[in-house]
Design a protein around this motif. Structure first.
Motif, short mmCIF file in Angstrom:
data_model
loop_
_atom_site.label_atom_id
_atom_site.label_comp_id
_atom_site.label_asym_id
_atom_site.label_seq_id
_atom_site.Cartn_x
_atom_site.Cartn_y
_atom_site.Cartn_z
N HIS A 94 34.01 28.72 50.77
CA HIS A 94 34.54 30.07 50.51
C HIS A 94 33.40 31.05 50.31
CE1 HIS A 94 37.04 33.00 47.93
NE2 HIS A 94 37.32 33.21 49.19
N SER A 108 41.82 32.02 48.84
CA SER A 108 41.23 30.87 49.53
C SER A 108 42.33 29.83 49.74
CB SER A 108 40.08 30.26 48.71
OG SER A 108 39.59 29.09 49.34
N THR A 113 41.21 26.22 49.09
CA THR A 113 41.03 25.88 47.68
C THR A 113 42.38 25.71 46.99
OG1 THR A 113 38.93 27.09 47.59
CG2 THR A 113 40.02 26.65 45.50
#
Length: 219
Positions: A181, A159, A162
């Motif tokens: 996500h 991700s 993230t």
């Protein structure tokens, strides 16, 4: 006997901490990850690590074997589910969750042990069974292979958003990024269902994943 059991329990806890730490450090440092960085991230003394593992290669070979155990557990749990589609989805979601930090950067830098080979073969067989069940049930699109699933897991486990927010220290956006996500994972899983248009190109060969683990010492 009690002391021996306690030592085994402590060693298992240390291994889990080292595995989690190795994934995080490898995601950051790649194949240049050091034992010292992994030990520090795990909260374990480097002397403790080297008392159990003689070399960096031995440590990472063991951690790869532990990681493969998680894949085996996820696949076996998926096969225990009555619904073939839900079983496959369980495997993908579980694999994505614990592969968020991957040992992939070690590919080609350490020798593959017999234990790693045996466990990898076990994972491949279980995943083949999961895919075959879903195909037989008519829920998984017919042109999806087990290699496609493995590649999808590898992509979904990452991700970039993230990771970027984590590097920026933006904890205020962490929950929103995780939810986003999760939405992407669900969108991707829906794309696996039967009834979708044909996939482009030829199905990827399993060698696409396995060949990168051929040990090539630094020049």
């Amino acid at each position: 006997m009690a002391r021996k059991a306690a030592r085994h329990a402590e060693a298992a806890r240390n291994d889990r901490a080292l595995l989690d730490a190795a994934r995080e450090v490898l995601a950051r440092d790649g194949a240049h990850a050091s034992v010292a960085a992994v030990a520090a991230r795990a909260g374990v003394g480097i002397a403790t690590v080297y008392r159990r593992y003689r070399t960096k290669d031995e440590l990472f070979q063991h951690l790869c074997a532990l990681s493969l155990d998680q894949w085996v557990d996820a696949a076996e749990a998926g096969l225990r589910q009555d619904d073939p589609w839900e079983g496959l989805v369980h495997y993908v979601r579980a694999a994505v969750e614990f592969s968020g930090g991957s040992l992939g950067p070690m590919a080609g830098t350490i020798a593959v042990t017999d234990e790693m080979t045996d466990k990898s073969t076990r994972v491949d067989g279980l995943l083949h069974d999961l895919v075959a069940r879903a195909h037989a049930a008519g829920t998984l699109r017919s042109d999806v292979t087990s290699t496609d699933i493995s590649l999808l897991v590898e992509q979904l486990a990452k991700s970039p958003l993230t990771d970027q927010l984590d590097r920026q220290g933006r904890g205020d956006l962490a929950d929103a990024a995780r939810e986003a996500h999760a939405r992407m994972i669900t969108i991707a899983l829906d794309g696996l269902r039967s009834g979708n248009p044909p996939l482009p190109g030829s199905a990827p060969s399993p060698d696409l994943l396995s060949c990168r683990w051929e040990h090539r010492p630094p020049r």
